[in-house]
Write a protein that holds these residues in place. Sequence first.
Motif, PDB file in Angstrom:
ATOM      1  N   ARG A  90       1.157  -1.601  -0.177  1.00 56.51           N
ATOM      2  CA  ARG A  90       0.040  -0.187   0.072  1.00 56.51           C
ATOM      3  C   ARG A  90       0.389   1.133  -0.333  1.00 56.51           C
ATOM      4  O   ARG A  90       0.262   2.578  -0.199  1.00 56.51           O
ATOM      5  N   ALA A  91       2.018   1.338   0.268  1.00 50.72           N
ATOM      6  CA  ALA A  91       2.879   2.045   1.108  1.00 50.72           C
ATOM      7  C   ALA A  91       3.433   2.753  -0.990  1.00 50.72           C
ATOM      8  O   ALA A  91       3.690   1.719  -2.151  1.00 50.72           O
ATOM      9  N   PRO A  92       4.070   3.694  -0.830  1.00 52.58           N
ATOM     10  CA  PRO A  92       3.812   5.115  -1.733  1.00 52.58           C
ATOM     11  C   PRO A  92       5.498   4.469  -2.622  1.00 52.58           C
ATOM     12  O   PRO A  92       6.049   3.876  -1.459  1.00 52.58           O
ATOM     13  N   GLN A  93       6.070   4.174  -3.625  1.00 50.22           N
ATOM     14  CA  GLN A  93       7.332   4.304  -3.976  1.00 50.22           C
ATOM     15  C   GLN A  93       8.232   4.624  -2.704  1.00 50.22           C
ATOM     16  O   GLN A  93       9.547   4.496  -2.420  1.00 50.22           O
ATOM     17  N   SER A  94       7.985   5.962  -2.706  1.00 45.67           N
ATOM     18  CA  SER A  94       9.049   7.047  -1.397  1.00 45.67           C
ATOM     19  C   SER A  94       9.059   6.167  -0.120  1.00 45.67           C
ATOM     20  O   SER A  94      10.304   5.752   0.898  1.00 45.67           O
ATOM     21  N   GLU A  95       7.982   5.413   0.829  1.00 38.50           N
ATOM     22  CA  GLU A  95       8.021   4.777   1.774  1.00 38.50           C
ATOM     23  C   GLU A  95       8.113   3.216   2.249  1.00 38.50           C
ATOM     24  O   GLU A  95       8.102   2.660   3.039  1.00 38.50           O
ATOM     25  N   GLN A  96       8.035   3.178   0.856  1.00 41.34           N
ATOM     26  CA  GLN A  96       8.727   1.172   0.891  1.00 41.34           C
ATOM     27  C   GLN A  96       9.971   0.888   1.294  1.00 41.34           C
ATOM     28  O   GLN A  96      10.029  -0.537   1.296  1.00 41.34           O
ATOM     29  N   ILE A 145       9.472  -7.092  -3.988  1.00 37.78           N
ATOM     30  CA  ILE A 145       9.585  -5.590  -3.853  1.00 37.78           C
ATOM     31  C   ILE A 145      10.024  -6.615  -2.159  1.00 37.78           C
ATOM     32  O   ILE A 145      10.793  -5.970  -1.264  1.00 37.78           O
ATOM     33  N   ALA A 146       9.544  -7.798  -1.627  1.00 35.72           N
ATOM     34  CA  ALA A 146      10.621  -8.569  -0.686  1.00 35.72           C
ATOM     35  C   ALA A 146      10.477  -9.489  -1.104  1.00 35.72           C
ATOM     36  O   ALA A 146       9.659 -10.367  -1.628  1.00 35.72           O
ATOM     37  N   SER A 147      11.641 -10.190   0.266  1.00 38.23           N
ATOM     38  CA  SER A 147      11.882 -11.975   0.269  1.00 38.23           C
ATOM     39  C   SER A 147      12.604 -11.832   0.865  1.00 38.23           C
ATOM     40  O   SER A 147      13.301 -11.644   1.666  1.00 38.23           O
ATOM     41  N   SER A 148      11.944 -13.427   1.247  1.00 36.84           N
ATOM     42  CA  SER A 148      12.786 -14.567   2.562  1.00 36.84           C
ATOM     43  C   SER A 148      14.661 -14.152   2.485  1.00 36.84           C
ATOM     44  O   SER A 148      14.667 -14.051   3.504  1.00 36.84           O
ATOM     45  N   ASP A 149      15.489 -14.024   1.270  1.00 39.04           N
ATOM     46  CA  ASP A 149      16.949 -14.564   0.917  1.00 39.04           C
ATOM     47  C   ASP A 149      17.073 -13.333   0.968  1.00 39.04           C
ATOM     48  O   ASP A 149      18.056 -13.373   0.873  1.00 39.04           O
ATOM     49  N   TRP A 150      16.596 -12.593   1.594  1.00 43.37           N
ATOM     50  CA  TRP A 150      16.951 -11.121   1.709  1.00 43.37           C
ATOM     51  C   TRP A 150      18.262 -11.305   2.258  1.00 43.37           C
ATOM     52  O   TRP A 150      19.277 -10.054   1.930  1.00 43.37           O
ATOM     53  N   VAL A 151      18.494 -11.475   3.066  1.00 43.15           N
ATOM     54  CA  VAL A 151      20.030 -11.600   3.580  1.00 43.15           C
ATOM     55  C   VAL A 151      21.650 -12.347   2.699  1.00 43.15           C
ATOM     56  O   VAL A 151      22.706 -11.974   2.871  1.00 43.15           O
TER      57      VAL A 151
END
Length: 608
Positions: A60-66, A99-105
């Motif tokens: 829901r957040a705009p591009q600047s807050e993601q 935009i979100a992933s479990s392997d971010w580390v």
Amino acid sequence: MVLAGAAAYHFSARARLAALRIDTQHDLDLLATAVDGSVTRYAHLPSAVGLNKDVLDLLRAPQSEQESRQPVANHYLEQLNDYFGGLAIFVLDMQGTVIASSDWVYSDNLLGQNQKMRSYFQAAARGAPDRYYAIDETRNEAGYFFAHPIRDERQAWRVVGVAVVKVGLAELERRWLPQDLPVLLADANGVVVLASVPEWKYMALRPLSGEVAAEISASRQFADHAIRPFPVSIALEHAASAQVVSFPEVPTLAGERRLKTRDFLVESRQLAGTGWRLTTFADLREARADAATHAALAAAATGCVLLLALFLMQRRRTLKSRAEAQLLLERANAELEQKVGMRTADLTAANERLRAEVVERERAEQTLRAAQDELVQAAKLAVLGQLATGITHELTQPLGALRTLSGNAIEFMRRGDQATAQNNLQIMTTLVDRMGEIIDPLKTYARKSPARPQSVDVAHALRGALFLLDQKLRRAEVAVDNHCQPGTALAWCDQNRLEQVLVNLIGNAVDAMGDCPVRRLRLEAEAGSAGRLRVRVIDSGPGLSDEALAHIFEPFFTTKPAGVGLGLGLAISQDIVRDFGGDLSAANHPDGGAVFTLDLPAAGESQA
């Protein structure tokens, strides 16, 4: 014979092929269930991702807050993936960007990748869940993708993103590799995605149409792997009928394990959850070997019929030879009867000598039993001698009280106080009864009587043995843990002799715990199998050595210091127990110490 063998081979091969197919179908059903369950158990996981508040806030957040909301969603996906054990869980926006992933580390994570061309994203973006097999170009890692649309209730349930779960297939490959026969798994287009024969991977079981080939190439479903034709033709549309294939070369399983045949029975099964097709290849060598065996047996049976004709031709000559043999047999029978008569006379004389030896042995056994009874009585009296000091202490206090009460009673009677004098006499009566209770077990224990089996409550026998050894237990500071309750264990034996055995076992246990810091005696009684009863005496001593266990019941063997024991107690106790159909054994307890087990006949079955 050749015709009979050929016919037998034909019918046997058909029967063995049918039986092999039934077995193969059964194994295929089990394997298909396992494969389908291993893959599709993650099917509902993407829908759970779409319900998470952090994921919805990120979409829901705009591009600047993601950027500020992304770490919270990443941590949630990481925890969820660690719990279920998948390869990756990630979220895409409506432009197909992760935009979100479990392997971010990891350095090679999926964040920022665009998967707009993937068919599973396109289907989920339209609002339909989808499943898809593909190779991840970032890590060159194959996986099965589950995609589910994420809808926002604040926007009239409009699709705002896509949740994707990537499942690894390494577990399925590990389950197949140990098998001795080939197995493959093909997708809906007939392309092999998993196989126990490595060279079969990414081969097409059937020719691909131009449209399907173009779609696979455009989506780069299999990365840079070229789709090759399968070595043999497999009719997937006719799975209801048996199919036998022969490979140009012998297949080689994973680990360079080369098979011994090129001919296989093919069985295939469609997986309902994934749309894939599981295919197994069964070895035909055993079926063909059995058919060859049956053909040889049929040929041999035909030969036997031919031999029967020769047998009939020789019948007359055989009858003549049989008559001559009959005459020789009668002569030999007469000689044998003569020898049997002579041998019978010798056996009769030997039997008479044996009877005389039996009578002599019975006399010796009676003498031995009488000596054993004397030893038992001597052992009882020895224990009574040891108990004399303790019994004297027990009787001293009541005797002193009797002396005082009798003097008081005389004085009260002189004064005319009859009520007080009567009260003193009643107390004296109670003390006399108590002294009788102390002396009565000693009289019973010391009495020499023949064994009379009857129903005996093991709890009463244990109580009598503990009473006789009470002073010894107190001096040694032994804690007694008695788990035998009255009325719960009834044995068919002689109570007096059972008490003798228990006194010996408990006394030995107390001696064994003399130098131990913890002195605990445990007594148990429980019902065994087939009308038996087991009584255990367990101590916390140092236990028994291997040499002691080997000779523990031999006469004159003892582990006590010289002059303390004769080594006859356990030998006599074992003989006593065996006299009424029981047994005595010794062992080391798993928790330490020694355990002696009495195996006794239960009262009910023995009486019957």
